[in-house]
Design a protein around this motif. Structure first.
Motif, PDB file in Angstrom:
ATOM      1  N   VAL A   9     -74.738   7.371   1.925  1.00 42.80           N
ATOM      2  CA  VAL A   9     -73.644   6.617   2.561  1.00 42.80           C
ATOM      3  C   VAL A   9     -73.354   7.174   3.956  1.00 42.80           C
ATOM      4  O   VAL A   9     -73.103   6.413   4.896  1.00 42.80           O
ATOM      5  CB  VAL A   9     -72.372   6.644   1.683  1.00 42.80           C
ATOM      6  N   LEU A  10     -73.398   8.496   4.113  1.00 42.57           N
ATOM      7  CA  LEU A  10     -73.170   9.095   5.432  1.00 42.57           C
ATOM      8  C   LEU A  10     -74.239   8.683   6.438  1.00 42.57           C
ATOM      9  O   LEU A  10     -73.938   8.427   7.610  1.00 42.57           O
ATOM     10  CB  LEU A  10     -73.118  10.622   5.325  1.00 42.57           C
ATOM     11  N   LEU A  11     -75.487   8.586   5.989  1.00 44.61           N
ATOM     12  CA  LEU A  11     -76.564   8.147   6.885  1.00 44.61           C
ATOM     13  C   LEU A  11     -76.373   6.690   7.293  1.00 44.61           C
ATOM     14  O   LEU A  11     -76.652   6.317   8.443  1.00 44.61           O
ATOM     15  CB  LEU A  11     -77.928   8.348   6.217  1.00 44.61           C
ATOM     16  N   ILE A  12     -75.875   5.863   6.371  1.00 44.83           N
ATOM     17  CA  ILE A  12     -75.542   4.473   6.708  1.00 44.83           C
ATOM     18  C   ILE A  12     -74.406   4.443   7.722  1.00 44.83           C
ATOM     19  O   ILE A  12     -74.443   3.678   8.700  1.00 44.83           O
ATOM     20  CB  ILE A  12     -75.158   3.678   5.439  1.00 44.83           C
ATOM     21  N   ALA A  13     -73.392   5.273   7.500  1.00 43.70           N
ATOM     22  CA  ALA A  13     -72.243   5.345   8.415  1.00 43.70           C
ATOM     23  C   ALA A  13     -72.681   5.780   9.809  1.00 43.70           C
ATOM     24  O   ALA A  13     -72.201   5.245  10.819  1.00 43.70           O
ATOM     25  CB  ALA A  13     -71.195   6.307   7.868  1.00 43.70           C
ATOM     26  N   MET A  14     -73.593   6.733   9.888  1.00 45.52           N
ATOM     27  CA  MET A  14     -74.077   7.211  11.185  1.00 45.52           C
ATOM     28  C   MET A  14     -74.902   6.136  11.896  1.00 45.52           C
ATOM     29  O   MET A  14     -74.858   6.015  13.123  1.00 45.52           O
ATOM     30  CB  MET A  14     -74.890   8.491  11.000  1.00 45.52           C
ATOM     31  N   ALA A  15     -75.644   5.336  11.128  1.00 48.79           N
ATOM     32  CA  ALA A  15     -76.389   4.220  11.718  1.00 48.79           C
ATOM     33  C   ALA A  15     -75.420   3.171  12.262  1.00 48.79           C
ATOM     34  O   ALA A  15     -75.618   2.635  13.361  1.00 48.79           O
ATOM     35  CB  ALA A  15     -77.314   3.598  10.674  1.00 48.79           C
ATOM     36  N   PHE A  16     -74.365   2.889  11.493  1.00 47.49           N
ATOM     37  CA  PHE A  16     -73.349   1.936  11.948  1.00 47.49           C
ATOM     38  C   PHE A  16     -72.648   2.451  13.200  1.00 47.49           C
ATOM     39  O   PHE A  16     -72.364   1.681  14.134  1.00 47.49           O
ATOM     40  CB  PHE A  16     -72.322   1.696  10.831  1.00 47.49           C
ATOM     41  N   ASP A  17     -72.388   3.748  13.233  1.00 47.46           N
ATOM     42  CA  ASP A  17     -71.756   4.378  14.406  1.00 47.46           C
ATOM     43  C   ASP A  17     -72.618   4.192  15.655  1.00 47.46           C
ATOM     44  O   ASP A  17     -72.127   3.799  16.714  1.00 47.46           O
ATOM     45  CB  ASP A  17     -71.551   5.868  14.130  1.00 47.46           C
ATOM     46  N   ARG A  18     -73.918   4.464  15.545  1.00 46.65           N
ATOM     47  CA  ARG A  18     -74.828   4.316  16.690  1.00 46.65           C
ATOM     48  C   ARG A  18     -74.980   2.844  17.086  1.00 46.65           C
ATOM     49  O   ARG A  18     -75.062   2.522  18.282  1.00 46.65           O
ATOM     50  CB  ARG A  18     -76.203   4.905  16.361  1.00 46.65           C
ATOM     51  N   CYS A  19     -74.999   1.964  16.097  1.00 42.37           N
ATOM     52  CA  CYS A  19     -75.096   0.526  16.373  1.00 42.37           C
ATOM     53  C   CYS A  19     -73.882   0.055  17.155  1.00 42.37           C
ATOM     54  O   CYS A  19     -74.003  -0.688  18.138  1.00 42.37           O
ATOM     55  CB  CYS A  19     -75.212  -0.245  15.054  1.00 42.37           C
ATOM     56  N   THR A  20     -72.709   0.511  16.759  1.00 41.14           N
ATOM     57  CA  THR A  20     -71.466   0.149  17.448  1.00 41.14           C
ATOM     58  C   THR A  20     -71.429   0.730  18.857  1.00 41.14           C
ATOM     59  O   THR A  20     -71.061   0.045  19.814  1.00 41.14           O
ATOM     60  CB  THR A  20     -70.241   0.643  16.647  1.00 41.14           C
ATOM     61  N   ALA A  21     -71.820   2.005  18.993  1.00 36.84           N
ATOM     62  CA  ALA A  21     -71.786   2.682  20.297  1.00 36.84           C
ATOM     63  C   ALA A  21     -72.723   2.032  21.310  1.00 36.84           C
ATOM     64  O   ALA A  21     -72.395   1.927  22.499  1.00 36.84           O
ATOM     65  CB  ALA A  21     -72.151   4.153  20.133  1.00 36.84           C
ATOM     66  N   ILE A  22     -73.885   1.580  20.846  1.00 35.26           N
ATOM     67  CA  ILE A  22     -74.888   1.020  21.763  1.00 35.26           C
ATOM     68  C   ILE A  22     -74.707  -0.480  21.975  1.00 35.26           C
ATOM     69  O   ILE A  22     -74.832  -0.979  23.097  1.00 35.26           O
ATOM     70  CB  ILE A  22     -76.312   1.324  21.240  1.00 35.26           C
ATOM     71  N   CYS A  23     -74.374  -1.197  20.911  1.00 36.36           N
ATOM     72  CA  CYS A  23     -74.267  -2.659  21.012  1.00 36.36           C
ATOM     73  C   CYS A  23     -72.880  -3.135  21.443  1.00 36.36           C
ATOM     74  O   CYS A  23     -72.752  -4.194  22.065  1.00 36.36           O
ATOM     75  CB  CYS A  23     -74.634  -3.298  19.679  1.00 36.36           C
ATOM     76  N   LYS A  24     -71.836  -2.378  21.118  1.00 36.54           N
ATOM     77  CA  LYS A  24     -70.472  -2.757  21.506  1.00 36.54           C
ATOM     78  C   LYS A  24     -69.727  -1.550  22.059  1.00 36.54           C
ATOM     79  O   LYS A  24     -68.731  -1.100  21.487  1.00 36.54           O
ATOM     80  CB  LYS A  24     -69.718  -3.343  20.303  1.00 36.54           C
TER      81      LYS A  24
END
Length: 311
Positions: free
Chosen positions: A113-128
């Motif tokens: 779950v933490l690895l999913i959260a970190m992927a979501f974090d990077r997706c948000t930081a780069i895309c939005k």
């Protein structure tokens, strides 16, 4: 024989611990050095994130939690293996075996779950990027961690509750360094095929599903960056390479162990070293070497140490 205490089997023999003195010495040294690296490396990252205000951001909050879980995951097996090798002890009580399995799967579920959260974090930081802080707010970050622990407990207990009801009436030898559901199910005095399928459906599906979700997430980020500006693609790839490397290191052994529940003992033993010792010790190195903020934080720490030394 309906419960844990009704089992005829009271001890599990771990055959992998029975080896020549030369191999034992090598395993003791290797496991001790790797475990020391796991503790020092991950606690160092945890220390930096807690005490450096410049690292008080969503990504480093999640990274600190990942470091804590890596310490916990490694600690479920490696210290016992070292002490057992030193004491030439090759058995583990049935209750301790079940406890070890539960902690392995709880920690593993949290890490996914933490690895999913970190992927979501990077997706948000780069895309939005303009909405990053409003989306990745402290409440959401804490929710990710809580969700991880709840998922880990449910994942472990859903398998544990049916395994303890199996009849264990004779065989008690496992050719491994540690206990795990696929290995213990084979010892049951019943048809293990359907129970192996349940483990594959649970742990195997969870591992493969999470792995492909993460790969799709990072691919989406790279495609989004490429569409915006092909010149930024290499920069984004360098930023994400640490995350992608950790994903492959963590999930490759998991998929071998749970999608292919009967790997040859030699592969199983090597995957144990990767999953519980090498991956947790490499995670701090990967994030430190590839991360500008962590490097700057280390420099600030050195300056503070130098300042107090000469005061």
């Amino acid at each position: 024989m309906g419960g844990l205490n009704d089992s005829v089997v009271t001890e599990i023999v771990l055959l992998a611990l029975s080896c020549s003195w030369e191999k034992k010495l090598f395993l003791i040294l290797a496991c001790s050095l790797l475990y020391l690296g796991v503790i020092l490396g991950n606690l160092f990252i945890l220390f930096l994130v807690i005490f450096d205000s410049h690292l008080h951001s969503p990504m480093y909050f999640l990274l600190a939690n990942l470091s804590l879980i890596d310490v916990g995951l490694s600690s479920t097996t490696v210290p016992k293996i070292i002490t057992d090798l030193l004491n030439e002890y090759t058995v583990i009580s049935f209750q301790a075996c079940m406890t070890q399995i539960c902690f392995i799967h709880i920690m593993g579920g949290v890490e996914m779950v933490l690895l999913i959260a970190m992927a979501f974090d990077r997706c948000t930081a780069i895309c939005k990027p303009l909405h990053y802080l409003s989306i990745m707010n402290p409440k959401l970050c804490v929710s990710f961690v809580i969700t991880g622990w709840v998922t880990g407990v449910i994942h472990a207990m859903s398998q544990f509750l049916f395994v303890i009801k199996l009849p264990f009436c004779g065989p008690n030898k496992v050719d491994s360094f540690y206990c795990d559901f696929p290995k213990i199910i084979k010892l049951a005095c019943t048809d293990a095929a359907k129970f192996e399928f349940i483990v594959t459906a649970n742990s195997g599906f969870m591992s493969m599903g999470t792995f492909f979700l993460l790969i799709l997430s990072y691919s989406f980020i790279l495609i989004t960056v490429w569409k915006r500006s092909s010149g930024e693609l290499s920069k984004a790839f360098v930023t994400l390479s640490a995350h992608i490397t950790v994903v492959f290191l963590f999930f490759t052994p998991c998929m071998f162990l749970y999608v292919w529940p009967s790997p040859p003992p030699s592969i199983d033993k090597n995957l144990f070293i990767v999953d519980f010792a090498i991956t947790p010790v490499l995670n701090p190195a990967i994030y430190t070497l590839r991360n500008k903020d962590i490097k700057v934080s280390i420099k600030r720490l050195r300056k503070r140490i130098s300042y107090f030394r000469f005061c």
